[in-house]
Design a protein around this motif. Structure first.
Motif, PDB file in Angstrom:
ATOM      1  N   SER B  64       0.777  -1.177   0.074  1.00  0.00           N
ATOM      2  CA  SER B  64       0.090   0.022   0.013  1.00  0.00           C
ATOM      3  C   SER B  64       0.761   1.312  -0.085  1.00  0.00           C
ATOM      4  CB  SER B  64      -1.014  -0.048   1.281  1.00  0.00           C
ATOM      5  OG  SER B  64      -0.818   1.004   2.213  1.00  0.00           O
ATOM      6  N   VAL B  65       0.686   2.038  -0.812  1.00  0.00           N
ATOM      7  CA  VAL B  65       1.500   3.142  -1.182  1.00  0.00           C
ATOM      8  C   VAL B  65       0.911   4.533  -0.577  1.00  0.00           C
ATOM      9  CG1 VAL B  65       2.851   4.552  -2.750  1.00  0.00           C
ATOM     10  CG2 VAL B  65       2.441   2.259  -3.290  1.00  0.00           C
ATOM     11  N   ASN B  66       1.522   5.210   0.385  1.00  0.00           N
ATOM     12  CA  ASN B  66       1.129   6.426   1.096  1.00  0.00           C
ATOM     13  C   ASN B  66       1.626   7.639   0.592  1.00  0.00           C
ATOM     14  OD1 ASN B  66      -0.053   8.012   2.815  1.00  0.00           O
ATOM     15  ND2 ASN B  66       0.857   7.304   4.674  1.00  0.00           N
ATOM     16  N   THR B  67       1.165   8.462  -0.194  1.00  0.00           N
ATOM     17  CA  THR B  67       1.706   9.762  -0.728  1.00  0.00           C
ATOM     18  C   THR B  67       1.799  10.720   0.700  1.00  0.00           C
ATOM     19  OG1 THR B  67       0.770   9.243  -2.893  1.00  0.00           O
ATOM     20  CG2 THR B  67       1.939  11.206  -2.367  1.00  0.00           C
ATOM     21  N   LEU B  68       2.933  11.159   1.023  1.00  0.00           N
ATOM     22  CA  LEU B  68       3.054  12.068   2.302  1.00  0.00           C
ATOM     23  C   LEU B  68       2.750  13.575   1.697  1.00  0.00           C
ATOM     24  CD1 LEU B  68       6.283  10.950   3.773  1.00  0.00           C
ATOM     25  CD2 LEU B  68       3.977  10.364   4.359  1.00  0.00           C
ATOM     26  N   PRO B  69       2.347  14.221   2.592  1.00  0.00           N
ATOM     27  CA  PRO B  69       1.863  15.753   2.056  1.00  0.00           C
ATOM     28  C   PRO B  69       3.295  16.574   1.988  1.00  0.00           C
ATOM     29  CG  PRO B  69       1.391  15.389   4.524  1.00  0.00           C
ATOM     30  CD  PRO B  69       1.873  14.127   3.723  1.00  0.00           C
ATOM     31  N   THR B  70       3.616  17.094   0.892  1.00  0.00           N
ATOM     32  CA  THR B  70       4.863  17.923   0.730  1.00  0.00           C
ATOM     33  C   THR B  70       4.335  18.966  -0.227  1.00  0.00           C
ATOM     34  OG1 THR B  70       5.540  16.369  -1.011  1.00  0.00           O
ATOM     35  CG2 THR B  70       6.625  16.163   1.150  1.00  0.00           C
ATOM     36  N   ASP B  71       5.315  20.003  -0.020  1.00  0.00           N
ATOM     37  CA  ASP B  71       5.018  21.250  -0.507  1.00  0.00           C
ATOM     38  C   ASP B  71       6.011  21.580  -1.638  1.00  0.00           C
ATOM     39  OD1 ASP B  71       4.142  24.144  -1.268  1.00  0.00           O
ATOM     40  OD2 ASP B  71       5.929  24.499  -0.109  1.00  0.00           O
ATOM     41  N   TRP B  72       5.616  21.848  -2.858  1.00  0.00           N
ATOM     42  CA  TRP B  72       6.599  22.187  -3.910  1.00  0.00           C
ATOM     43  C   TRP B  72       7.734  23.046  -3.315  1.00  0.00           C
ATOM     44  CZ3 TRP B  72       9.309  21.155  -7.920  1.00  0.00           C
ATOM     45  CH2 TRP B  72       8.842  20.810  -9.020  1.00  0.00           C
ATOM     46  N   GLY B  73       7.561  24.212  -3.066  1.00  0.00           N
ATOM     47  CA  GLY B  73       8.614  25.134  -2.895  1.00  0.00           C
ATOM     48  C   GLY B  73       9.478  24.965  -1.829  1.00  0.00           C
ATOM     49  N   ASN B  74       9.044  24.120  -0.730  1.00  0.00           N
ATOM     50  CA  ASN B  74       9.832  23.982   0.318  1.00  0.00           C
ATOM     51  C   ASN B  74      10.458  22.447   0.200  1.00  0.00           C
ATOM     52  OD1 ASN B  74       9.769  26.354   1.510  1.00  0.00           O
ATOM     53  ND2 ASN B  74       7.815  25.964   1.992  1.00  0.00           N
TER      54      ASN B  74
END
Lengths: 365, 426
Positions: B64-74
């Protein structure tokens, strides 16, 4: 009553206090005191964030060299008129503090505080690289300057607007209560939301401000990328954002003023603006000091507005200290250097905290 | 009864955790809600990559793949902090230019001996792609694309200015010719010739770099900064002549410059391969603005062809390989799945990395693909450096100072030279 005798543990007041304080002290020590001293310790090392994570021995003790690399340069000399703008105000401040003390309009401590601040303003900007010299870190002092400029614009902006709003919205009518809530609402938003709102507001293509400018026939200002407007735009967003708390403090202060004063004033024909000037303002002195010092400490830590709205640009005009610390630590992985800057910021804010303490005490006497 | 319910719940939890291997994934590219699992229908970088990830989550047995919340700029700040805190994502995307920074301290898992076992064939990768993920002769990642700066062209504006021949735009071959073309566009249409993000992200830097490389120069060589050179001045004046003549607006940021192009207010937009499918979709819409869209290789204004290029790649943190073989195997399978779907990712406009995909009919049939076939041959970047991010920031700051704040070229280049040298010396 007698049932409990002998079975209860007898605690002195001091012991009880210690036990009750223990949870707080533990948290305080673990999350504030320890990290602070660790930060100071890191600032004395050449410490690469990533490298040390993989190999704890990858750091080395370098003494005060991080401070030197950040704040000093080669061939630095001092001149009384190296940056006349700041130094003139420094001298002016020194004169004022002496005058205030001599005429008895300021206490000893207040005069001393103003005097020390002015002396620093006169001495520090006098340092500059001599011939063939240069700052080791060309951007540090301009960044400190930008931060001070931001504080210098945001603090009076917030204080004056909040005070006027508080004076206008003090009262029992329903409309005033609704407006008070509305003005406070912006305070609860997070910095990301605030900057998003204002980025849209300032956008030259779709922003409200640009639309209004065009409506009256002007050409829209490119707020966030124009050198003269970038700092103004993050200050405007900040004032809008941090108005609430200051307004509430002023409202509390205003409600503390005895109604008798206004009635007496009214008999002498002092109403409206006159009453505000001669009755409200003098009685708000302590609140103003509190708000100003709190705001100074708060706004020295400005980060999100600069990071999210302007990326510190254009040409570093909105680069502020915390953003520089953040970039040095997390983009460049130079934790030692970043910690040295953070300690510098701590010293500034510590100075203002002491000032507040001193001013608060003096009034009590 | 209560006990039975608890027991059953506990058993179910135990069973699922035993079967499903959780893989956390970090990525940039932005957010896409409802990407679905159809990897062949999504549009735009964010949605295409998320549909591939969702499909991996659905199709890979027991993973099961869990995409972490990340922000482009940082993004990189977050990743660096996560590594430093000992909690990096199990797999994460990164750029080729960041490999030295991470691989230098051994942060990336050495995948060389495990790729074949996971069903990834490195011999199918293009040489440039293999090179992008190789550090000290070891493979430390799975490449996903080669991306580069292109010229996105509004053919209606070019046609009006007489700058179209045989259905292709006529592009300048020298700075002087570029100025002539720009004047022709403005006289015929009243619109700007060239738009790009000169005010926010380092797109303007990449334009300047391409023009510096086209003269055989570079911004640093080994440990020596070589910014303050005649070549850099030529590159900068080629750009600023357009600003000075009012034929291009330096104050537009990424979103605004893109909007200007889509509104039909600029004949050319300099931007990357990542927006080809998006602009093609916008041009196909029946509305005002951009209607006739064409893509072109970055033109050669000086001696040799060159355009800024980079690669997206996927990496696994070395601590995972060392201490958690089960998750490491699962992470490898996720990378194999992404590698399998190279053709779907290429739909963004990026160039594929697998030879078998590049030679396929599906790839050739992607819209506008033939119009920038020359880009792979002129793809360039600055020399590898652990300080890449900081150096880009210096260049972005100083170049923006030139065109946004009127800082003199002499002062800006002297400052950039000193700052980059300082970074290289650290």
């Amino acid at each position: 009553m007698t049932r409990y005798q002998g079975t209860r543990l007898a605690l002195t007041q001091r012991q009880a206090a210690a036990i009750l304080l223990l949870p707080f002290l533990t948290v305080y020590a673990v999350f504030l005191v320890y990290p602070f001293f660790k930060g100071v310790w890191i600032s004395l090392h050449d410490w690469n964030l990533m490298a040390v994570a993989f190999n704890p021995d990858a750091k080395s003790y370098v003494g005060l060299s991080n401070y030197e690399r950040v704040m000093w340069g080669s061939n630095i000399t001092w001149g009384a008129w190296a940056s006349p703008g700041y130094q003139f105000f420094g001298l002016l401040g020194l004169g004022t503090s002496v005058l205030l003390y001599r005429t008895g309009r300021a206490g000893k401590v207040t005069a001393l505080a103003i005097g020390i601040a002015s002396l620093l303003l006169f001495v520090l900007p006098g340092f500059h690289p001599g011939e063939d010299g240069r700052w080791y870190d060309r951007r540090f002092w301009p960044t400190v300057g930008n931060t001070i400029l931001f504080v210098g614009l945001a603090v009076p902006g917030v204080t004056i607007t909040a005070m006027l709003l508080a004076a206008a919205l003090d009262g029992e009518t329903r409309a005033k209560a609704v407006l008070r809530t509305l003005f406070f609402l912006s305070q609860v938003l997070s910095v990301t939301v605030v900057t998003l709102i204002w980025q849209i507001m300032f956008s030259p293509r779709q922003g409200l401000i640009a639309n209004v400018t065009e409506l009256v026939g002007g050409s829209p200002i490119v707020w966030l990328t124009a050198e003269g407007f970038a700092m103004a735009s993050i200050v405007i967003a900040t004032i809008w954002w941090s108005l609430g708390i200051a307004m509430i403090l002023f409202l509390a202060g205003i409600q503390d003023i005895s109604k008798d004063l206004y009635e007496a004033g009214a008999l002498d024909n002092a109403t409206g603006a006159k009453a505000f000037w001669y009755i409200t303002l003098p009685n708000l002195k302590r609140t103003i000091t509190l708000v100003v010092v709190l705001q100074i400490i708060l706004h020295f830590q400005v980060f999100g507005q600069s990071h999210l709205m302007t990326n510190g640009g254009p040409n570093d005009t909105t680069q502020v200290l915390v953003r520089y610390i953040y970039q040095t630590a997390f983009r460049d992985s130079e934790l030692g250097r970043a910690s040295a800057m953070a300690v510098f910021l701590f010293v500034i804010m510590g100075g203002f905290s002491i000032l507040q303490f001193v001013l608060g005490r003096e009034k009590d006497q | 009864m209560k006990r039975m319910i608890f027991g059953a719940t506990a058993l179910t939890l135990l069973a699922t955790s035993a079967v499903a291997q959780d893989v956390t994934l970090g990525r940039f590219f932005g957010d896409c809600e409802d990407a679905g699992t159809d990897t062949s229908a999504s549009v735009g970088e964010a949605c295409i990559i998320q549909s591939i990830i969702n499909a991996a989550d659905a199709e890979l047995d027991g993973i099961s793949v869990n995409t972490l919340p990340t922000d482009w700029g940082n993004y990189y700040d977050q990743i660096v902090a996560a590594y430093a805190g000992g909690t990096p994502p199990n797999v994460h995307v990164m750029h080729r230019h960041r490999v030295p920074e991470f691989a230098n301290i051994g942060a990336l898992a050495d995948l060389t001996d495990d790729l074949e076992g996971a069903g990834i064939d490195p011999s199918d990768w293009e040489p440039a792609a293999l090179e992008a993920v190789t550090y000290n002769d070891r493979i430390v990642g799975v490449p996903m694309d080669l991306h580069a700066n292109l010229w996105h062209v509004n053919m209606d504006l070019m046609e009006a200015a007489g700058l179209v021949e045989d259905g292709a735009p006529i592009l300048p071959t020298s700075p002087e010719e570029m100025l002539e073309h720009a004047r022709a566009v403005q006289e015929a249409t009243g619109q700007d010739y060239l738009a790009a993000d000169f005010a926010e992200f380092p797109i303007g830097v990449r334009v300047a770099l391409a023009l510096i490389w086209q003269q055989g120069s570079n911004i640093f060589d080994g440990d020596t900064a070589t910014i303050d050179t005649p070549e850099t001045r030529n590159a900068i004046s080629a750009i600023t002549q357009l600003f000075d003549a009012g034929l291009s607006n330096p104050q537009l940021n990424y979103a605004d410059s893109q909007q200007a192009f889509l509104n039909g207010e600029a004949a050319v937009l300099v931007n990357g391969t990542w927006v080809v499918d998006f602009y093609a979709a916008e041009a196909a819409r029946d509305d005002e603005g951009l209607n006739s869209y064409h893509v072109a290789d970055f033109p050669t204004l000086f001696d040799e062809g060159a355009t800024w290029a980079d690669s997206h790649m996927w990496a696994i943190p070395s601590p995972l390989q060392a201490s958690d073989p089960d998750t490491y195997d699962a992470a490898l399978q996720v990378l194999a799945f992404i590698n399998e779907h190279n053709i779907d990712w290429a739909r963004t406009g990026h160039m594929a990395v697998r030879t078998s995909v590049l030679e396929s009919g599906d790839y050739a049939a992607l819209p506008h693909r033939s119009e920038y076939a020359g880009t792979a041959d002129i793809a360039r970047d600055t020399p590898p450096s652990r300080r890449y991010g900081a150096i880009q920031d210096v260049l972005n700051r100083e170049l923006q100072a030139i065109w946004l704040t009127g800082k003199s070229v002499d002062a800006a280049l002297a400052d950039a030279q000193a700052d980059v040298q300082d970074l290289l010396d650290r």
